[in-house]
Design a protein around this motif. Structure first.
Motif, PDB file in Angstrom:
ATOM      1  N   HIS A 134       0.829  -1.210   0.000  1.00 41.55           N
ATOM      2  CA  HIS A 134       0.000   0.000   0.000  1.00 41.55           C
ATOM      3  C   HIS A 134       0.858   1.253   0.000  1.00 41.55           C
ATOM      4  O   HIS A 134       1.999   1.246   0.481  1.00 41.55           O
ATOM      5  CB  HIS A 134      -0.954  -0.012   1.196  1.00 41.55           C
ATOM      6  CG  HIS A 134      -2.176  -0.837   0.934  1.00 41.55           C
ATOM      7  ND1 HIS A 134      -3.316  -0.330   0.369  1.00 41.55           N
ATOM      8  CD2 HIS A 134      -2.388  -2.159   1.088  1.00 41.55           C
ATOM      9  CE1 HIS A 134      -4.203  -1.299   0.210  1.00 41.55           C
ATOM     10  NE2 HIS A 134      -3.659  -2.429   0.643  1.00 41.55           N
ATOM     11  N   ASP A 142       1.955  -1.962   5.611  1.00 39.67           N
ATOM     12  CA  ASP A 142       0.827  -2.693   5.036  1.00 39.67           C
ATOM     13  C   ASP A 142       1.215  -3.293   3.686  1.00 39.67           C
ATOM     14  O   ASP A 142       1.195  -2.618   2.660  1.00 39.67           O
ATOM     15  CB  ASP A 142      -0.383  -1.769   4.899  1.00 39.67           C
ATOM     16  CG  ASP A 142      -1.659  -2.527   4.526  1.00 39.67           C
ATOM     17  OD1 ASP A 142      -1.556  -3.710   4.151  1.00 39.67           O
ATOM     18  OD2 ASP A 142      -2.742  -1.927   4.608  1.00 39.67           O
ATOM     19  N   GLY A 263      -5.320  -1.562   7.896  1.00 43.04           N
ATOM     20  CA  GLY A 263      -5.341  -3.030   7.857  1.00 43.04           C
ATOM     21  C   GLY A 263      -6.276  -3.569   6.795  1.00 43.04           C
ATOM     22  O   GLY A 263      -6.345  -3.067   5.679  1.00 43.04           O
TER      23      GLY A 263
HETATM   24 MN    MN Z   1      -3.226  -5.186   4.010  1.00 48.35          MN
END
Ligand code: MN
Ligand code: PSU
Length: 305
Positions: A134, A142, A263
Motif C-alpha cells: 500500500h 501494510d 489493515g
Molecule cells: Mn493489508
C-alpha cells in the motif's frame, strides 16, 4: 497431535467430476464477491465469470469457507447466500485456520484462495486484482500476504496487474525480492487494473497461454516453490485511463488516511469510494477485466495438464 494428511476441500459435483476426469479447472476467489463489489452486481458478476469459464471449455471452482468447511465449487444457492451475507470474514493465510476451526463463514482473498486451490489440485486461479504494497507502507508496513503467497504456493494467478490504489513500483519490487515471475500477457507495459497500460515496464512478457503454462511447469521442475502472476490488461475499449483515475485514487486515499482506515479495511474502503467517485464506472471496468481474466485463465488451465 498426530500427523495427518492435508485437508481436501469439499467439492461441488461439477468440480469433483472435472478433477476426477482431468478436465481443466479455474479457481475463483470470494472476497471480490463479499468485499470487492456491491450487491447485486457482485452476484451477477460471480455468475457471469463462472459462465465465461465454462464457455471457454473449463470448469469454475469458486472458493469460500462456509460454516468452517472449505469449499471448492459453490452451488448457485451458496453463491447467492454469500453475495448477500453481512459481516462475512475476509480470510487471508493468517485467518484461515482460525475461522475454519471455529466453524465460521468467510470469503477467501487471493492468498487463501491459492492455498485452497493447491489443496484441491487446481493450478490456475483468475481474479480481478491482487493485494500488494500500500501507499505509505514505509510507515504502515501494510503489505498484502498475497505477495508472499505467490512466492510459496504453486498456482498461476491471472489478474489485471496491480491497481493504482497500491504503490505499484514497490509491489513489483517485493515480488522480485520474493522470486515471483511477473508476466504481462501480450504487451510490454505493466497494466494498471482499470487502465490497460501504465508507465511501468513489465518484468517479463509472454504472448500465449501455452507459454504461460510451460513457464509454471518449469518453475516446479526447477524445484522452486510458488506460483506466478500473470498481468492481463483490460481490453482497451473498456479501460478508464490513468489520467482519469489518478486524481480519484488520490482523493480516496486521502479520505482513508483522514478517517484512520487501516489493515484489512483499507482495500474494501478504497474500492467503495472509487466506485462512488466514478459514479459506478470503476465497477463496470472491474467486471470487464474479471471476465477477461476468466477467459485467459481457462486457456491457461487447458494448457496446464
Ligand atoms: Mn493489508
Ligand atoms: N483487489 C480488487 N478487488 C478485491 C481485492 C483486491 O480489485 O476484492 C481483494 C482480493 O481478495 C485480495 C485482497 O486478495 O483484496 C487483498 O486484501 P489485503 O490488501 O487486505 O491483503
Amino acid at each position: 497431535m498426530s500427523r495427518k494428511q492435508a485437508l481436501t476441500p469439499t467439492f461441488s459435483p461439477e468440480v469433483a467430476d472435472a478433477l476426477a476426469t482431468g478436465q481443466p479447472v479455474v479457481a475463483l476467489e470470494s472476497t471480490i464477491i463479499t468485499h470487492g463489489m456491491p450487491y447485486p452486481q457482485n452476484l451477477q458478476t460471480a455468475r457471469m465469470v463462472e459462465e465465461e469459464i465454462r464457455k471457454a471449455g473449463a470448469v469454475p471452482a469458486t472458493i469460500a469457507v462456509l460454516n468452517g468447511v472449505l469449499h471448492a465449487g459453490l452451488t448457485d444457492e451458496q453463491l447467492e447466500d454469500l453475495a448477500q451475507a453481512k459481516d462475512v470474514a475476509k480470510i487471508s493465510r493468517a485467518d484461515m485456520p482460525v475461522i475454519m476451526a471455529e466453524n465460521r463463514t468467510g470469503a477467501t482473498t487471493v492468498a487463501a484462495t491459492m492455498i485452497a486451490a493447491h489443496l484441491a489440485g487446481i493450478h490456475v486461479f483468475a481474479t480481478g486484482g491482487i493485494g500488494g504494497v500500500h501507499k505509505g507502507a514505509e510507515d504502515s508496513f501494510d503489505i498484502s500476504a498475497d505477495l508472499m503467497e505467490l512466492a510459496a504456493t504453486p498456482v498461476t494467478v491471472v489478474a489485471a496487474g496491480a491497481k493504482a490504489i497500491l504503490d505499484v513500483p514497490k509491489t513489483l519490487e517485493v515480488l522480485e525480492t520474493q522470486g515471483v515471475p511477473v508476466i504481462t500477457y501480450g504487451q510490454d507495459s505493466f497494466p494498471a487494473f482499470w487502465s490497460a497500460t501504465s508507465p511501468l515496464v513489465s518484468p517479463l512478457r509472454l504472448d500465449d497461454a501455452a507459454a504461460i503454462a510451460k513457464a509454471q511447469k518449469m518453475r516446479t521442475k526447477l524445484g522452486l516453490p510458488g506460483g506466478q502472476l500473470i498481468a492481463n490488461p483490460i481490453p482497451a475499449e473498456e479501460e478508464i485511463s490513468q489520467a482519469e483515475m489518478n486524481p480519484i485514487i488520490e482523493q480516496a486515499t486521502a479520505e482513508a488516511d483522514a478517517q484512520g482506515i487501516t489493515g484489512k479495511a483499507v482495500t474494501p474502503f478504497l474500492l467503495q469510494r472509487i466506485y462512488e467517485l466514478t459514479e459506478g464506472r470503476s465497477l463496470i471496468a472491474n467486471i470487464a477485466l474479471v471476465l477477461n481474466n476468466a477467459r485467459l485463465g481457462a486457456e491457461i488451465a487447458k494448457e496446464m495438464r
